[in-house]
Write an enzyme that holds these catalytic residues in place. Structure first.
Site, short mmCIF file in Angstrom:
data_model
loop_
_atom_site.label_atom_id
_atom_site.label_comp_id
_atom_site.label_asym_id
_atom_site.label_seq_id
_atom_site.Cartn_x
_atom_site.Cartn_y
_atom_site.Cartn_z
N SER A 152 0.81 -1.23 0.00
CA SER A 152 0.00 0.00 0.00
C SER A 152 0.84 1.27 0.00
CB SER A 152 -0.96 0.02 1.19
OG SER A 152 -1.70 -1.16 1.21
N ARG A 153 2.00 1.18 -0.62
CA ARG A 153 2.87 2.35 -0.78
C ARG A 153 3.46 2.87 0.54
NH1 ARG A 153 2.47 0.14 -5.01
NH2 ARG A 153 1.78 1.05 -6.96
#
Ligand SMILES: Cc1cc2nc3c(=O)[nH]c(=O)nc-3n(C[C@H](O)[C@H](O)[C@H](O)COP(=O)(O)O)c2cc1C
Length: 211
Positions: free
Chosen positions: A188-189
């Site tokens: 999720s970055r």
């Protein structure tokens, strides 16, 4: 297919302040070895960014050939990068090891390597690579490819029985780092980014950056 829809999640690994080596050189060597052991294509390929005397940046890939007090690559001393490094020795290197979801950014000052190091590496290269280095006025306009090929043919004749010496216009540069950032892709970055910043001779401050 919209290119904006191309998306990949990074799940390979993680990196934390207490897990990294005390020296950024050791941490780098560990990651490079893992890139080599993973049989990645061109694990030593690095992007070199330079900035000319007008503040205009330029980038290109070169190959890391040696690590000592810095990161050594070899090139033409009359190329565009050489002109830029001459005007402004501050430069940045970036490695991207796709399959390991890792990036390393390195910044510092560039100097020419000692001539004996350039000789040693030059003499270790295959003959045609040595002749290529002699023949190519790197980064200058060429009327056509034939000019270069004819030059190589002439050199092959001239050096059929003796080794070509390294030309003075070809040799090594060493980027001496004062900043490293190790980036490990995460889900999720929420990536891990660990920085080593040189705050005194051989004293590195280690801290985390937000992704
Ligand atoms: C994978 C790869 C490796 C390269 N390695 C080198 C290198 O070690 N030395 C070099 O001078 N150019 C290398 N090049 C070519 C450079 O990217 C660049 O075209 C050349 O050095 C001229 O750059 P300049 O005009 O900015 O000086 C490589 C290119 C690629 C794609």
């Amino acid at each position: 297919m919209q290119i904006a829809d191309l998306r990949k999640e990074y799940t390979f690994g993680q990196l934390s302040e207490d897990q990294v080596a005390a020296s950024p050189f050791e941490q780098f060597k560990k990651w490079l070895q893992e890139a080599i052991d993973s049989q990645l294509p061109e694990p030593t390929a690095m992007h070199l960014a330079t900035v000319n005397n007008q503040g205009r940046p330029a980038g290109r890939i070169v190959l890391l050939k040696h690590i000592d007090t810095g990161f050594v690559f070899f090139t033409n001393y009359q190329s565009r990068k050489a002109d830029e490094l001459n005007a402004n020795p501050l430069a940045a290197l970036t490695f991207y090891w796709v399959e390991l979801e890792r990036q390393v950014r390195i910044e510092g000052k560039v100097e020419k390597t000692e001539p004996h190091l350039s000789d040693e590496y030059f003499n270790s290269r295959p003959l045609l690579s040595r002749l290529g280095a002699i023949a190519s006025p790197q980064s200058r306009p060429l009327p056509d490819r034939k000019v270069l090929e004819e030059r190589i043919q002439e050199l092959q004749v001239a050096y059929s029985e003796k080794d070509p010496p390294r030309p003075a216009y070809w040799g090594g540069y060493r980027l001496i780092p004062d900043y490293f950032e190790f980036w490990q892709g995460r889900l999720s970055r929420l990536h891990d980014r660990i920085v080593y910043q040189l705050i005194a001779p051989e004293e590195w401050k280690i801290y985390r950056l937000a992704p």
